[in-house]
Each structure stands twice: as C-alpha cells, then as structure tokens.
Scaffold this active site. Structure first.
Site, PDB file in Angstrom:
ATOM      1  CE  LYS A  11      36.530  39.443  36.983  1.00 38.48           C
ATOM      2  NZ  LYS A  11      36.080  39.940  38.451  1.00 38.48           N
ATOM      3  NE  ARG A  86      36.386  33.148  39.007  1.00 40.75           N
ATOM      4  CZ  ARG A  86      35.488  34.020  38.673  1.00 40.75           C
ATOM      5  NH1 ARG A  86      35.543  33.693  36.724  1.00 40.75           N
ATOM      6  NH2 ARG A  86      34.887  34.916  39.093  1.00 40.75           N
ATOM      7  NE  ARG A 125      25.705  41.512  37.216  1.00 43.93           N
ATOM      8  CZ  ARG A 125      27.519  40.953  37.777  1.00 43.93           C
ATOM      9  NH1 ARG A 125      28.609  41.381  36.943  1.00 43.93           N
ATOM     10  NH2 ARG A 125      27.460  40.000  38.177  1.00 43.93           N
ATOM     11  NE  ARG A 158      26.179  36.984  36.832  1.00 42.79           N
ATOM     12  CZ  ARG A 158      27.839  37.298  37.213  1.00 42.79           C
ATOM     13  NH1 ARG A 158      28.510  38.112  35.618  1.00 42.79           N
ATOM     14  NH2 ARG A 158      28.320  36.763  37.831  1.00 42.79           N
ATOM     15  NE  ARG A 169      29.894  35.895  41.954  1.00 44.92           N
ATOM     16  CZ  ARG A 169      28.914  37.282  41.554  1.00 44.92           C
ATOM     17  NH1 ARG A 169      27.682  36.887  42.045  1.00 44.92           N
ATOM     18  NH2 ARG A 169      29.271  37.930  40.474  1.00 44.92           N
TER      19      ARG A 169
HETATM   20  P1  AP5 Z   1      30.989  43.993  36.253  1.00 42.48           P
HETATM   21  O1  AP5 Z   1      32.113  44.887  34.911  1.00 42.48           O
HETATM   22  O2  AP5 Z   1      30.354  43.210  35.783  1.00 42.48           O
HETATM   23  O3  AP5 Z   1      32.208  42.997  37.010  1.00 42.48           O
HETATM   24  P2  AP5 Z   1      33.033  41.636  36.634  1.00 42.48           P
HETATM   25  O4  AP5 Z   1      34.565  42.295  37.581  1.00 42.48           O
HETATM   26  O5  AP5 Z   1      32.895  41.198  35.619  1.00 42.48           O
HETATM   27  O6  AP5 Z   1      31.929  41.031  37.680  1.00 42.48           O
HETATM   28  P3  AP5 Z   1      31.395  39.785  37.724  1.00 42.48           P
HETATM   29  O7  AP5 Z   1      30.625  39.379  38.603  1.00 42.48           O
HETATM   30  O8  AP5 Z   1      31.017  39.456  36.701  1.00 42.48           O
HETATM   31  O9  AP5 Z   1      32.745  38.483  37.755  1.00 42.48           O
HETATM   32  P4  AP5 Z   1      32.418  36.974  38.392  1.00 42.48           P
HETATM   33  O10 AP5 Z   1      34.334  37.175  38.174  1.00 42.48           O
HETATM   34  O11 AP5 Z   1      32.194  36.767  39.561  1.00 42.48           O
HETATM   35  O12 AP5 Z   1      31.149  35.725  37.716  1.00 42.48           O
HETATM   36  P5  AP5 Z   1      31.897  35.833  35.894  1.00 42.48           P
HETATM   37  O13 AP5 Z   1      30.650  35.353  35.262  1.00 42.48           O
HETATM   38  O14 AP5 Z   1      33.392  35.679  35.405  1.00 42.48           O
HETATM   39  O15 AP5 Z   1      30.785  44.873  36.917  1.00 42.48           O
HETATM   40  C1  AP5 Z   1      29.417  44.648  38.015  1.00 42.48           C
HETATM   41  C2  AP5 Z   1      27.785  45.819  37.620  1.00 42.48           C
HETATM   42  O16 AP5 Z   1      28.985  47.116  38.662  1.00 42.48           O
HETATM   43  C3  AP5 Z   1      27.747  46.727  36.641  1.00 42.48           C
HETATM   44  O17 AP5 Z   1      25.976  46.695  37.329  1.00 42.48           O
HETATM   45  C4  AP5 Z   1      28.094  47.685  36.386  1.00 42.48           C
HETATM   46  O18 AP5 Z   1      27.912  48.662  35.437  1.00 42.48           O
HETATM   47  C5  AP5 Z   1      29.057  47.770  37.690  1.00 42.48           C
HETATM   48  N1  AP5 Z   1      30.436  48.755  37.267  1.00 42.48           N
HETATM   49  C6  AP5 Z   1      31.022  48.211  36.490  1.00 42.48           C
HETATM   50  N2  AP5 Z   1      32.502  49.519  36.954  1.00 42.48           N
HETATM   51  C7  AP5 Z   1      31.742  50.314  37.996  1.00 42.48           C
HETATM   52  C8  AP5 Z   1      32.531  51.045  38.147  1.00 42.48           C
HETATM   53  N3  AP5 Z   1      33.493  51.802  38.073  1.00 42.48           N
HETATM   54  N4  AP5 Z   1      31.409  52.048  39.190  1.00 42.48           N
HETATM   55  C9  AP5 Z   1      30.602  52.379  39.082  1.00 42.48           C
HETATM   56  N5  AP5 Z   1      29.766  50.706  38.770  1.00 42.48           N
HETATM   57  C10 AP5 Z   1      30.339  49.792  37.866  1.00 42.48           C
HETATM   58  O19 AP5 Z   1      31.621  33.997  37.325  1.00 42.48           O
HETATM   59  C11 AP5 Z   1      30.267  33.413  37.115  1.00 42.48           C
HETATM   60  C12 AP5 Z   1      30.428  32.049  38.210  1.00 42.48           C
HETATM   61  O20 AP5 Z   1      30.918  31.865  36.799  1.00 42.48           O
HETATM   62  C13 AP5 Z   1      31.461  32.005  38.379  1.00 42.48           C
HETATM   63  O21 AP5 Z   1      31.200  32.369  40.379  1.00 42.48           O
HETATM   64  C14 AP5 Z   1      31.809  30.232  38.467  1.00 42.48           C
HETATM   65  O22 AP5 Z   1      31.214  29.698  39.404  1.00 42.48           O
HETATM   66  C15 AP5 Z   1      32.261  30.723  37.166  1.00 42.48           C
HETATM   67  N6  AP5 Z   1      33.247  30.620  37.079  1.00 42.48           N
HETATM   68  C16 AP5 Z   1      33.636  31.506  36.139  1.00 42.48           C
HETATM   69  N7  AP5 Z   1      34.922  31.279  35.078  1.00 42.48           N
HETATM   70  C17 AP5 Z   1      35.041  30.503  36.290  1.00 42.48           C
HETATM   71  C18 AP5 Z   1      36.852  29.967  36.152  1.00 42.48           C
HETATM   72  N8  AP5 Z   1      37.921  30.638  35.611  1.00 42.48           N
HETATM   73  N9  AP5 Z   1      36.912  29.013  37.104  1.00 42.48           N
HETATM   74  C19 AP5 Z   1      35.989  28.003  38.091  1.00 42.48           C
HETATM   75  N10 AP5 Z   1      34.968  28.792  37.571  1.00 42.48           N
HETATM   76  C20 AP5 Z   1      34.504  29.530  36.923  1.00 42.48           C
END
Ligand code: AP5
Length: 215
Positions: A11, A86, A125, A158, A169
C-alpha cells in the site's frame, strides 16, 4: 481514494507512486502514528503499546487524527488514504467526515496479496528515517544496506516487523479489516487487483484500475 490490503501488500509503495503521479497528498495513519510516537506526543504515548503488539489503535484516536489531517489543507484536490479505514466503525466515521467536507470517496483499491508473500515482504523491509523511502533487502535493495539511495538517510527496520508481531498484524487484519472488502464492494466502490508481482507490474495494474494515464 482509500488503499486497502493486508500489512505488506504494498500500500505504501503504491501510494507514493500514485501520489507522485497525480499530485495529491499521501496520508498514512501508520506514518502519522509512528511520528507521534517518535515525537513523544500524548497521542503517540497512547498509541505506542498497540503498535508494538500489532493490534489496532482505538478507533476514536485514528478518527480524530484523520479528521484533523483532512481539514488542515492540501487535500482540496484529493488524497490517498493508506491504512485507514481499518474497521467498519472507522469507515462509518470516514463517511461522516467526508460528507462534512463535501468530498465523496471515488475509489477503494484493494491490493490482494496472500499471507506468505506479505510475511516475506515485511521481514526484510527497510525504511529511511529521513524521507520515508521504502526498500526491501531482496526485492528492492538499497545500494548500501544501511543508507537511503535517494537522500543518504539512515535505514531502519520497523519495530513491528518482527516475526511474532507480523503474525499478530496479519491476524488482526483478517478479523477486523477484511470485512471492509465486502462493505465497500456492496457500495460499488471497490476495485480489486492482484498484488503479487514486481512493483512496476503492480503499478501498471493500479493505474489501469484507477484509470490513470501512463499504465
Ligand atoms: P509496503 O509498501 O511498506 O507495504 P504496506 O502495505 O504499506 O505495509 P505496512 O506494513 O506499512 O502496512 P500496515 O497496514 O501493516 O502498517 P501501517 O503502517 O499502516 O511494502 C512492504 C515491503 O514490501 C517493503 O519492503 C517494500 O519495499 C516491499 N514491496 C512492496 N511491493 C512489493 C512488490 N510488488 N514486490 C516485492 N516487494 C514489494 O500500520 C502500523 C500499525 O499502526 C498498525 O499495526 C496499528 O497498530 C497502527 N495503525 C495504523 N493505522 C491504523 C488504523 N487506521 N487504525 C488503528 N490502528 C492503526
């Protein structure tokens, strides 16, 4: 637009590409929360324990944060929400907030990736401390393992990318966020793409699904 998908779906990677192309802000609740934690704000202190465990921060906190972000300018021509909503209550709260702003949702893009692939992506990552650029040690490696190619900033892993937290997660995603796929499908807003493949291939699918030129 909302980007929906499991942790590690890509994402953040695709949001940056979309936002660079169409010139709208990338709003990631994960990034906003991590910044609040790093800055030791009251919101960050409340959120830290949830993030460390891989559980969701309470809806009230994220809803307030998003309402504030959407009303502070720069969003008049659109925005990409990454990691929000979410839960169904967050989606309902977002709907109310967007109605107040007269800014209806155009699309919800669901990046569908199986669990094995997401686990592999998250484990290696790396993120730049200075500019938030994303790398993967195998699929998109930086020239030096500890430095950002774009700005030379320090790369870090991270805290919630440890194996046991990744599992938590992904479980939370299945229970609390997956219901949003049907929620938005029923509203006719959902566009789904296969998120397995190279970043460039996924970008082409994203642009096609969103009818952005250059796919
Ligand atoms: P990346 O693009 O970083 O993936 P992502 O989907 O953004 O993954 P996240 O881990 O950031 O999502 P998340 O939803 O768990 O975390 P968030 O920060 O929102 O890609 C991942 C890796 O793969 C990278 O190394 C990239 O280079 C690689 N990659 C990408 N595309 C690729 C491809 N096609 N092929 C190969 N490699 C590839 O949330 C973190 C925490 O915050 C949550 O657990 C929660 O505690 C809190 N939080 C955040 N939002 C909320 C909410 N709305 N409500 C409640 N708690 C929340």
């Amino acid at each position: 637009m909302v980007l929906l998908g499991p942790p590690g779906a890509g994402k953040g990677t695709q949001a940056k590409i979309i936002c660079d192309r169409i010139g709208v802000p990338h709003i990631s609740t994960g990034d906003l929360l991590r910044k609040s934690v790093a800055d030791r704000t009251p919101l960050g202190e409340k959120a830290e324990a949830y993030i460390k465990k891989g559980t969701l921060v309470p809806d009230g906190i994220t809803l307030e944060m998003i309402a504030e972000r959407l009303s502070t300018g720069g969003c008049a021509d659109g925005f990409v929400l990454d990691g929000f909503p979410r839960t169904v209550p967050q989606a309902e709260g977002l709907k109310d907030c967007l109605e107040r702003l007269h800014a209806p949702l155009d699309y919800v893009l669901f990046i569908n990736v199986p669990r094995g692939t997401t686990t592999q992506r998250l484990g290696s990552r790396r993120t730049c401390k200075a500019c938030d650029a994303l790398y993967h040690l195998v699929f998109n490696p930086p020239a030096r393992p500890d430095r950002c190619d774009s700005c030379g900033g320090e790369l870090f892993q991270r805290e919630d990318d440890r194996q046991e937290t990744i599992t938590a997660r992904l479980d939370v995603y299945g229970r609390q966020t997956m219901p949003l796929v049907n929620y938005y499908r029923a509203q006719g807003l959902l566009r789904e793409i296969d998120g397995v493949g190279k970043v460039e291939e996924i970008k082409d699918r994203v642009f096609q699904a969103l009818e952005i030129e250059g796919s």
